[in-house]
Enzyme design. Structure first.
Site, PDB file in Angstrom:
ATOM      1  CG  MET A  31      12.277  34.035  70.104  1.00  0.00           C
ATOM      2  SD  MET A  31      12.821  33.220  71.605  1.00  0.00           S
ATOM      3  CE  MET A  31      11.342  33.339  72.547  1.00  0.00           C
ATOM      4  CB  CYS A  32      16.761  38.856  67.652  1.00  0.00           C
ATOM      5  SG  CYS A  32      17.699  39.575  66.310  1.00  0.00           S
ATOM      6  CG  HIS A  33      20.442  33.754  66.683  1.00  0.00           C
ATOM      7  ND1 HIS A  33      19.315  33.509  65.938  1.00  0.00           N
ATOM      8  CD2 HIS A  33      20.755  32.583  67.295  1.00  0.00           C
ATOM      9  CE1 HIS A  33      18.964  32.248  66.083  1.00  0.00           C
ATOM     10  NE2 HIS A  33      19.817  31.658  66.903  1.00  0.00           N
TER      11      HIS A  33
ATOM     12  CG  MET B  82      15.299  40.666  62.671  1.00  0.00           C
ATOM     13  SD  MET B  82      13.750  41.293  61.977  1.00  0.00           S
ATOM     14  CE  MET B  82      13.148  42.302  63.306  1.00  0.00           C
ATOM     15  CD  GLU B  83      20.878  42.078  63.701  1.00  0.00           C
ATOM     16  OE1 GLU B  83      20.977  41.374  64.722  1.00  0.00           O
ATOM     17  OE2 GLU B  83      20.311  41.666  62.657  1.00  0.00           O
TER      18      GLU B  83
ATOM     19  CG  ASP C 125      13.940  62.558  71.829  1.00  0.00           C
ATOM     20  OD1 ASP C 125      13.007  62.878  72.592  1.00  0.00           O
ATOM     21  OD2 ASP C 125      15.139  62.612  72.160  1.00  0.00           O
TER      22      ASP C 125
END
Length: 156
Positions: A74-76, A112-113, A127
């Site tokens: 649902m993230c644009h 969110m980015e 990692d």
């Protein structure tokens, strides 16, 4: 209470932002990774066998920001006008502090980015250093500031 990510039938959907105004928006997120003294020493002396850990984490974080809408339901999809990653090695605490800033001019936020950038950068560090010590701890990922949009500015 209205839940914006569900339609009138209760099914998940992406929020329609077509009626929202475009504004200049920024977001900065923070996170940290606790590592061993050995990893800090090897980082500072450029002795990690896999190469430039923070350089690769920077690229990984930027790539993560660019791929956020592919990862978060649902993230644009957002056209980023700029993004940056910053790292601070906290030698005494054996931590690497990670900051991600994302910018856009658009109809929806870019928080969110920035959060994804921090997360992917931390995972990249893990990692690249796990062959030295797997006891690293990623923590404290959170939004520290955002500007623009209907809800206004936020500072943690």
């Amino acid at each position: 209470m209205d839940f914006t990510h569900f339609n009138e039938e209760g099914k998940a959907h992406m929020v329609d932002v077509s009626e929202k105004n475009q504004t200049q928006r920024t977001a900065t997120a923070f996170g940290k990774i606790k590592v061993s003294k050995e990893i800090i020493s090897k980082l500072l002396n450029r002795e990690i066998e896999k190469g430039d850990v923070l350089g690769v984490a920077r690229v990984g974080g930027i790539m993560g920001m660019k791929k956020t809408s592919d990862l978060i339901p649902m993230c644009h999809s957002i056209f980023m006008t700029g993004c940056d990653m910053e790292f601070k090695i906290m030698e005494e605490e054996s931590e690497i502090h990670i900051f991600a800033t994302a910018k856009t001019v658009g109809k929806t936020g870019i928080e969110m980015e920035a959060l994804t950038g921090v997360s992917i950068a931390a995972l990249t560090i893990y990692d690249m250093c796990k062959s030295i010590d797997k006891r690293m701890v990623i923590s404290d990922i959170h939004l520290i500031s955002k500007t623009g949009g209907k809800s206004g500015d936020f500072h943690f």
